[in-house]
Scaffold this motif. Structure first.
Motif, mmCIF file in Angstrom:
data_model
loop_
_atom_site.group_PDB
_atom_site.id
_atom_site.type_symbol
_atom_site.label_atom_id
_atom_site.label_comp_id
_atom_site.label_asym_id
_atom_site.label_seq_id
_atom_site.Cartn_x
_atom_site.Cartn_y
_atom_site.Cartn_z
ATOM 1 N N ALA A 1 66.359 24.958 30.752
ATOM 2 C CA ALA A 1 65.068 25.545 31.115
ATOM 3 C C ALA A 1 64.503 26.376 29.975
ATOM 4 O O ALA A 1 63.288 26.428 29.781
ATOM 5 C CB ALA A 1 65.217 26.404 32.377
ATOM 6 N N LYS B 1 62.015 19.455 19.957
ATOM 7 C CA LYS B 1 61.509 20.207 21.097
ATOM 8 C C LYS B 1 62.530 21.256 21.543
ATOM 9 O O LYS B 1 63.632 20.925 21.974
ATOM 10 C CB LYS B 1 61.170 19.272 22.260
ATOM 11 C CG LYS B 1 59.889 18.494 22.049
ATOM 12 C CD LYS B 1 59.455 17.764 23.316
ATOM 13 C CE LYS B 1 58.080 17.116 23.123
ATOM 14 N NZ LYS B 1 57.625 16.420 24.344
ATOM 15 N N ARG C 1 58.492 29.677 25.586
ATOM 16 C CA ARG C 1 58.430 28.224 25.455
ATOM 17 C C ARG C 1 57.957 27.837 24.059
ATOM 18 O O ARG C 1 56.909 28.284 23.597
ATOM 19 C CB ARG C 1 57.491 27.635 26.499
ATOM 20 C CG ARG C 1 57.474 26.106 26.515
ATOM 21 C CD ARG C 1 56.679 25.595 27.701
ATOM 22 N NE ARG C 1 56.821 24.163 27.855
ATOM 23 C CZ ARG C 1 55.965 23.255 27.380
ATOM 24 N NH1 ARG C 1 54.879 23.671 26.725
ATOM 25 N NH2 ARG C 1 56.167 21.968 27.562
ATOM 26 N N GLU D 1 66.822 23.599 36.765
ATOM 27 C CA GLU D 1 67.176 25.002 36.542
ATOM 28 C C GLU D 1 65.904 25.844 36.528
ATOM 29 O O GLU D 1 64.880 25.438 35.980
ATOM 30 C CB GLU D 1 67.911 25.141 35.209
ATOM 31 C CG GLU D 1 68.326 26.557 34.872
ATOM 32 C CD GLU D 1 69.027 26.646 33.523
ATOM 33 O OE1 GLU D 1 70.096 27.278 33.447
ATOM 34 O OE2 GLU D 1 68.488 26.071 32.542
ATOM 35 N N ARG D 2 65.991 27.018 37.142
ATOM 36 C CA ARG D 2 64.853 27.937 37.128
ATOM 37 C C ARG D 2 65.358 29.328 36.767
ATOM 38 O O ARG D 2 66.307 29.835 37.372
ATOM 39 C CB ARG D 2 64.153 27.966 38.483
ATOM 40 C CG ARG D 2 62.824 28.741 38.485
ATOM 41 C CD ARG D 2 62.043 28.434 39.753
ATOM 42 N NE ARG D 2 60.709 29.020 39.718
ATOM 43 C CZ ARG D 2 60.374 30.185 40.297
ATOM 44 N NH1 ARG D 2 61.300 30.879 40.972
ATOM 45 N NH2 ARG D 2 59.152 30.645 40.211
ATOM 46 N N THR E 1 63.417 23.557 26.906
ATOM 47 C CA THR E 1 62.235 22.696 27.039
ATOM 48 C C THR E 1 61.476 22.886 28.343
ATOM 49 O O THR E 1 60.485 22.203 28.577
ATOM 50 C CB THR E 1 62.633 21.212 26.921
ATOM 51 O OG1 THR E 1 63.602 20.907 27.938
ATOM 52 C CG2 THR E 1 63.214 20.901 25.557
ATOM 53 N N GLY E 2 61.904 23.809 29.199
ATOM 54 C CA GLY E 2 61.296 23.952 30.506
ATOM 55 C C GLY E 2 59.879 24.489 30.483
ATOM 56 O O GLY E 2 59.421 25.070 29.501
ATOM 57 N N ALA E 3 59.210 24.313 31.608
ATOM 58 C CA ALA E 3 57.853 24.845 31.774
ATOM 59 C C ALA E 3 57.910 26.366 31.869
ATOM 60 O O ALA E 3 58.945 26.947 32.197
ATOM 61 C CB ALA E 3 57.220 24.262 33.031
ATOM 62 N N ARG F 1 60.963 30.208 33.552
ATOM 63 C CA ARG F 1 61.175 28.978 32.794
ATOM 64 C C ARG F 1 61.879 28.010 33.731
ATOM 65 O O ARG F 1 62.888 28.374 34.359
ATOM 66 C CB ARG F 1 62.047 29.225 31.551
ATOM 67 C CG ARG F 1 61.463 30.202 30.539
ATOM 68 C CD ARG F 1 60.198 29.665 29.875
ATOM 69 N NE ARG F 1 60.314 28.321 29.365
ATOM 70 C CZ ARG F 1 60.864 27.999 28.185
ATOM 71 N NH1 ARG F 1 61.336 28.957 27.409
ATOM 72 N NH2 ARG F 1 60.926 26.736 27.783
ATOM 73 N N GLU F 2 61.372 26.799 33.824
ATOM 74 C CA GLU F 2 61.918 25.853 34.791
ATOM 75 C C GLU F 2 61.956 24.448 34.221
ATOM 76 O O GLU F 2 60.979 23.961 33.646
ATOM 77 C CB GLU F 2 61.075 25.871 36.073
ATOM 78 C CG GLU F 2 61.610 25.016 37.193
ATOM 79 C CD GLU F 2 60.870 25.233 38.504
ATOM 80 O OE1 GLU F 2 61.285 24.631 39.529
ATOM 81 O OE2 GLU F 2 59.875 25.993 38.512
ATOM 82 N N GLY F 3 63.122 23.802 34.394
ATOM 83 C CA GLY F 3 63.267 22.444 33.922
ATOM 84 C C GLY F 3 64.668 21.925 34.139
ATOM 85 O O GLY F 3 65.639 22.693 34.159
ATOM 86 N N GLU F 4 64.786 20.607 34.353
ATOM 87 C CA GLU F 4 66.070 19.936 34.542
ATOM 88 C C GLU F 4 66.911 20.601 35.628
ATOM 89 O O GLU F 4 68.119 20.829 35.473
ATOM 90 C CB GLU F 4 66.843 19.870 33.218
ATOM 91 C CG GLU F 4 66.136 19.061 32.148
ATOM 92 C CD GLU F 4 67.006 18.772 30.948
ATOM 93 O OE1 GLU F 4 68.232 18.610 31.126
ATOM 94 O OE2 GLU F 4 66.468 18.707 29.831
#
Length: 549
Positions: free
Chosen positions: A474, A24, A374, A499-500, A477-479, A494-497
């Motif tokens: 981010a 991923k 992504r 972080e944006r 693997t972020g959204a 991009r956002e994840g863990e």
């Protein structure tokens, strides 16, 4: 370790929440072995050549290598017509060379992925050689055979992807056999359980040798309609210039491929993969992208896959990217996709989107966008050098598609030419012999040795953007959420863990602007000419930036 024990340990790891999904957000580097590096002077790349150049791939920061077919083949479709699934093509080397390559790849912390072509074989495969002999031999039903119509014509209207009817007459069986591609690539019959079992054993053969996964060629076409129903025409209002350029695209391929039942075949593959630890299977879905989620995603289907939405795009327009994520992928919550701009079948992106003999600025922008979107990145050899498509003369054309349509369409040879390693070396350092396809001067000037010495090169940029993805969870693997933007500007978060990030790209050839939100911090990466004045972001043509927000 036995497959059963591996499966047991995998279940224990899953329960403990330790399941590895290394793929991923990974960067997978595709190698076209015939054109990577030749060590014996025959003009064809080989396994030893790949091993010699592994440090180049590892130096990019790639997580895995995907090899196009390395199996014995008559090479009418250059390896995608397999005559023996469990051996190495003599021109590529030996099984000992392969085992050493596996060890070398793993020793550099990378994974090794093989192409598998299970929808069809070469006519020279022993399975077909037996199948064609009679109607009652043990493999008589291993391929798709059908009677002629009363007047001797083909059983239905199915068209080959390489042009003409998708049926060829066999005078021994006195029947037609189906081939989605060349007549020398007969279609396997996945309605026959023995065929499926044999193909699954092929996967196990390579997994037992340490292979980390497979890219499945035409994974949308394992199953066909057993009733051989005609394909309907593509509605006139849905036909694009790409469809009119190739007659087979003027019909909807819903009976010769892309069937809902194909999901069953993908599940069979996934079940085999789950017998082993940390393996990956991803599919090529070149037709009917709306079926993508039926074949990949979740815990039973293929891990992931890719469509041709970006590969066939010549516009480089923001709506193309937005539609892929907002319309195709948004409903598929359990699918983590692949993202790719280039491969062995497609005109190289700097040529599709820029034309001419190269555009390093465009190449850098495309690489930055590729790692910002992504998905698991699939990067084709030479993409990291900004190589353009090679415009070949008729005498060099070897691809059957180019042979069919030259000079209007020159086929796939132009993206398959050998890697230029040394600008001043004989045949650009690819071989000491005569390369199977020529290497033009505009590739020599972008050779690896030239770019390694230039901090401003596309190669240096490729290393930076891959490192950028690895440094920001981010991006990996972020959204992803698309934002409204005007003109040729593509903007998304991009956002994840925890972080944006805000990603803004001007895909156009004119300057553009974008209003930054108050939360936008300093840029973490820029490409091309970008300036910021308070909340206004000025973007020069083919530029972009990524901000923390």
């Amino acid at each position: 370790m036995s497959a059963g024990r591996q499966g047991q340990e995998q279940e224990e790891a899953d329960v403990a929440g330790e399941k590895s999904e290394w793929w991923k957000g990974a960067v997978v580097y595709q190698i076209y072995p015939r054109s990577f590096h030749d060590t014996n002077g025959d003009g064809i790349g080989d396994l030893k050549g790949i091993e010699e150049k592994l440090d180049h791939v590892a130096g990019l920061g790639a997580d895995a290598i995907w090899l196009s077919p390395i199996y014995p083949s008559p090479n009418r479709d250059f390896g995608y017509d397999v005559s023996d699934y469990c051996a190495i093509a003599p021109e590529m080397g030996s099984m000992a060379d392969f085992d050493r390559l596996v060890e070398a790849v793993h020793g550099r912390g990378m994974k090794l992925i093989l192409d598998q072509v299970l929808a069809h074989t070469s006519e020279q495969h022993q399975w077909f050689q037996e199948s064609q002999l009679s109607a009652d031999n043990p493999k008589s039903d291993w391929y798709v055979w059908a009677d002629a119509k009363e007047d001797g014509t083909v059983p239905n209207n199915w068209l080959s992807a390489f042009g003409g009817p998708a049926w060829s007459w066999n005078p021994v069986r006195r029947k037609y056999y189906h081939h989605k591609f060349l007549k020398s690539q007969p279609k396997l019959n996945f309605h026959n359980e023995q065929v499926v079992d044999a193909c699954m054993d092929v996967l196990r053969f390579w997994l037992d040798r340490g292979v980390d996964g497979f890219r499945l060629d035409v994974a949308n076409a394992y199953l066909h309609d057993a009733a051989l129903t005609d394909n309907p025409p593509l509605p006139m209002d849905k036909r694009t210039f790409m469809d009119w350029a190739h007659a087979p695209r003027l019909q909807q391929h819903i009976h010769d491929a892309n069937m809902p039942e194909n999901e069953w075949a993908m599940k069979r593959v996934r079940k085999v993969m789950d017998e082993y630890e940390e393996r990956l299977a991803f599919g090529e879905f070149s037709e009917r992208p709306e079926m993508f989620g039926r074949y990949a995603g979740g815990v039973e289907r293929l891990h992931t896959g890719y469509t041709f939405d970006f590969l066939e795009d010549w516009s480089f327009e923001p709506p193309v990217f937005r539609a892929y994520y907002e319309k195709l992928l948004a409903p598929l919550s359990d699918l983590f996709p692949c993202v790719t701009f280039s491969n062995h079948d497609i005109v190289r992106p700097v040529t599709r989107w820029g034309g001419g003999q190269g555009d390093d600025g465009l190449a850098k922008l495309a690489l930055t966008l590729l790692v910002a979107l992504r998905g698991t990145v699939l990067m084709f050899q030479g993409e990291e050098l900004g190589l353009p498509e090679v415009d070949l003369e008729r005498k060099y054309i070897k691809d059957p598609v180019g042979d069919l349509y030259f000079p209007w369409v020159k086929g796939r040879d132009g993206c398959r030419t050998p890697m230029p390693w040394e600008s001043g070396g004989a045949e650009a350092g690819f071989t000491i012999g005569t390369p199977w396809l020529p290497i033009p001067d505009y590739h020599r000037m972008r050779a690896v040795d030239v770019q390694q010495a230039d901090e401003g090169s596309v190669l240096a940029h490729a290393k930076k953007v891959i490192a950028l993805r690895k440094a920001h969870p981010a991006l990996k693997t972020g959204a992803m959420s698309c934002l409204d933007a005007e003109g040729k500007v593509l903007a998304f978060t991009r956002e994840g863990e925890g972080e944006r990030l805000l990603c803004v790209f001007n895909l156009g050839k004119e300057a553009a602007s974008f209003d930054l939100p108050e939360s936008a911090g300093a840029a973490v990466f820029e490409v091309g000419g970008v300036t910021r004045d308070a909340a206004a972001l000025a973007l020069q043509p083919r530029s972009g930036a990524i901000f923390k927000v």
